[in-house]
Write an enzyme that holds these catalytic residues in place. Structure first.
Site, short mmCIF file in Angstrom:
data_model
loop_
_atom_site.label_atom_id
_atom_site.label_comp_id
_atom_site.label_asym_id
_atom_site.label_seq_id
_atom_site.Cartn_x
_atom_site.Cartn_y
_atom_site.Cartn_z
N SER A 4 0.84 -1.20 0.00
CA SER A 4 0.00 0.00 0.00
C SER A 4 0.87 1.25 0.00
CB SER A 4 -0.89 0.01 1.24
OG SER A 4 -0.11 0.35 2.37
N LYS A 5 0.22 2.36 -0.23
CA LYS A 5 0.89 3.65 -0.24
C LYS A 5 1.57 3.88 1.11
CE LYS A 5 -0.64 8.43 -0.70
NZ LYS A 5 -0.50 8.76 0.70
#
Ligand code: GLU
Length: 506
Positions: free
Chosen positions: A261-262
């Site tokens: 994920s970011k």
């Protein structure tokens, strides 16, 4: 004729997982002399983010992933943006209703929420499906006449797919083999809304069919939707030309647990987006591979190997080689862990492939930023010499600055270790040697290392490293005599004189 599509939704910047999906589609298309299509799936207007479409196009262009048809270049199957195709979807929703594959549903959000609560209270999960649909407000429970009356009266409605009860649906996946699911597990997905907008599922199938897509290569997160998609092809009578499916493994966190994920990127300091992204709403900036100085070839090579291998130990592959070697059989079923060290390794390898001239261009740019004008041939020489020590262009100035300016300070630790109180005597001797022997590599080497250091029983490391401190500011850099030859006699002598002055022990 192979026709594949990359079909992102413009809901934000493109994640590197999405980039990999685009890359695999591209490799597959090129390998089969097929066509690669860019279709924008923007049916969910609530998630639309301005600038995202442009970002996707720019990012793929930077990486060298090219399209034959698409939203930005047009083509014979356009338009390629779903919102521009809006008028064509209604007829397909109506066809499904006519043929008994779908129905109108009028349930208000509050009614659905109440149902969910009712089930929750009994520790059950509500699903709109063959078991529950007759309890709900739809054309099956109310009758078609009542449904038509409501539609004419302007009641909002949706069209839901009507799964047959208790049938096994098999998706033939090119990577996973046959994946079978029973229709009882599936909910009657919304396909169309009364505002005339299709949902992802309907638009995706209608577009893949009308654009004559032959292979759907996409992320694993779409595998649960695949049985519905297979059923839609059947319902429309398009089974004969149904594309083949390949669901790609997820990109995982470096630790291996869960999807990348970011936040993992922010936490561990690497970009998860190809280009820097400025969020139009929050103003938040997310870092990008391009802005970090990664070369597009390095990113492509790294991503290609996240979930696929050529079946050999070969790791460095250009786009052309990837096109030749790529094969769906070697795509892994398991998620691929992101590995930052590996990403940097690829970057370093590709940086070494740059010509000295190209590295010199980057270095020159940084020199200008520091107000330094230097002879081009000299810059090219430095670039060629120092390239192997560089991974990112941003390191160039730091690594090469002493070729262009004298040190302004001396590393304390190095000085403490090497610059003994008698060092000014030896450095004065170095100056004398430089001023008297012919300014040639071998002559200087002999005079300094043999005739002075060795002949007087001095510690080579101490003397040569002190010379390095004087010239560089600390004990790093290339071969010392080479460096002296590069800087020239006058500049070297000036630097040594200055160090004697500055490092005098009082
Ligand atoms: N619009 C979907 C996405 O954003 C495409 C899924 C597919 O390729 O079918 O990932």
């Amino acid at each position: 004729m192979v026709r594949v599509r990359f079909a992102p939704s413009p809901t934000g910047p493109l994640h590197i997982g999405g980039v990999r999906t685009a890359l695999y589609n591209y490799l597959f298309a090129r390998q089969n002399d097929g066509k690669m299509i860019l279709r924008i799936e923007d049916t969910d207007q609530t998630r639309f983010v301005p600038g995202a479409e442009q970002y996707i196009i720019e990012a793929l262009d930077w990486l060298g992933i090219k399209f034959d048809e698409g939203v930005h270049i047009g083509g014979p199957y356009g338009p390629y943006r779903q919102s521009d195709r809006k008028p064509m979807y209604r007829q397909y929703a109506e066809q499904l209703i006519r043929d008994g594959w779908a129905y109108y549903a009028f349930d208000k959000p509050e009614a659905l929420e109440a149902k969910r609560k009712e089930y929750e209270a009994q520790k059950k999960t509500f699903q709109y499906d063959c078991n529950t649909r007759l309890q709900m407000e739809n054309s099956l429970s109310l009758g078609m006449e009542e449904a038509q009356r409501r539609i004419v009266a302007g009641d909002p409605y949706v069209v839901r797919f009507q799964f047959p009860d208790n049938i096994d649906i098999t998706v033939h996946d090119m990577i996973r083999g046959d994946v079978t699911m029973n229709s009882r597990l599936l909910d009657d997905k919304v396909l169309f809304k009364s505002d005339g907008m299709p949902t992802y599922h309907l638009a995706n199938i209608v577009d893949d069919h009308t654009m004559e897509i032959t292979h759907v290569i996409r992320g694993e997160e779409w595998l649960p939707s695949a049985p519905l998609h297979v059923m839609l092809y059947k319902a429309f009578g398009w089974e004969e030309t149904m594309p083949r499916f390949a669901h790609l493994p997820l990109l995982l966190k470096p630790e291996g647990n869960g999807k990348l994920s970011k936040r993992d990127g922010d936490r561990l300091g690497f970009p998860v987006f190809p280009l820097e992204w400025h969020d139009p709403k929050s103003g938040e900036i997310s870092s990008g591979y391009r802005e970090k100085g990664y070369l597009p070839e390095a990113v492509v090579n790294m991503l290609a190997l996240m979930g696929w291998n050529p079946g050999t130990e070969q790791e460095i592959m250009s786009m052309d080689e990837l096109i030749k070697l790529f094969n769906v059989e070697h795509i892994s079923k398991n998620g691929a862990k992101f590995n930052l060290d590996k990403a940097k390794w690829f970057q370093h390898e590709y940086f070494q492939k740059l010509s000295d001239e190209a590295v010199a261009d980057m270095l020159e740019f940084q020199l200008k930023e520091h107000g330094i004008e230097a002879d081009r041939a000299y810059v090219v020489k430095v670039a060629g010499m120092m390239k192997e020590r560089i991974t990112f262009p941003s390191e160039l100035w730091e690594t090469c600055c002493y070729f262009f300016q004298a040190p302004t300070e001396y590393n304390e630790k190095d000085v403490a270790k090497r610059w003994t109180p008698d060092m000014h005597i030896h450095m004065a001797k170095v100056i004398e040697i430089l001023n008297t022997v012919p300014f040639e590599y071998d002559a200087i080497h002999k005079a300094l290392l043999d005739d002075y250091i060795a002949a007087n029983g001095l510690n080579t490391g101490k003397v040569m490293n002190s010379l390095r401190i004087a010239v560089v500011g600390r004990t790093v850099g290339p071969d010392m005599i080479t460096l002296v030859m590069m800087l020239g006699k006058d500049e070297t002598v000036r630097r040594v004189e200055r160090a004697i002055e500055k490092l005098k022990v009082n």
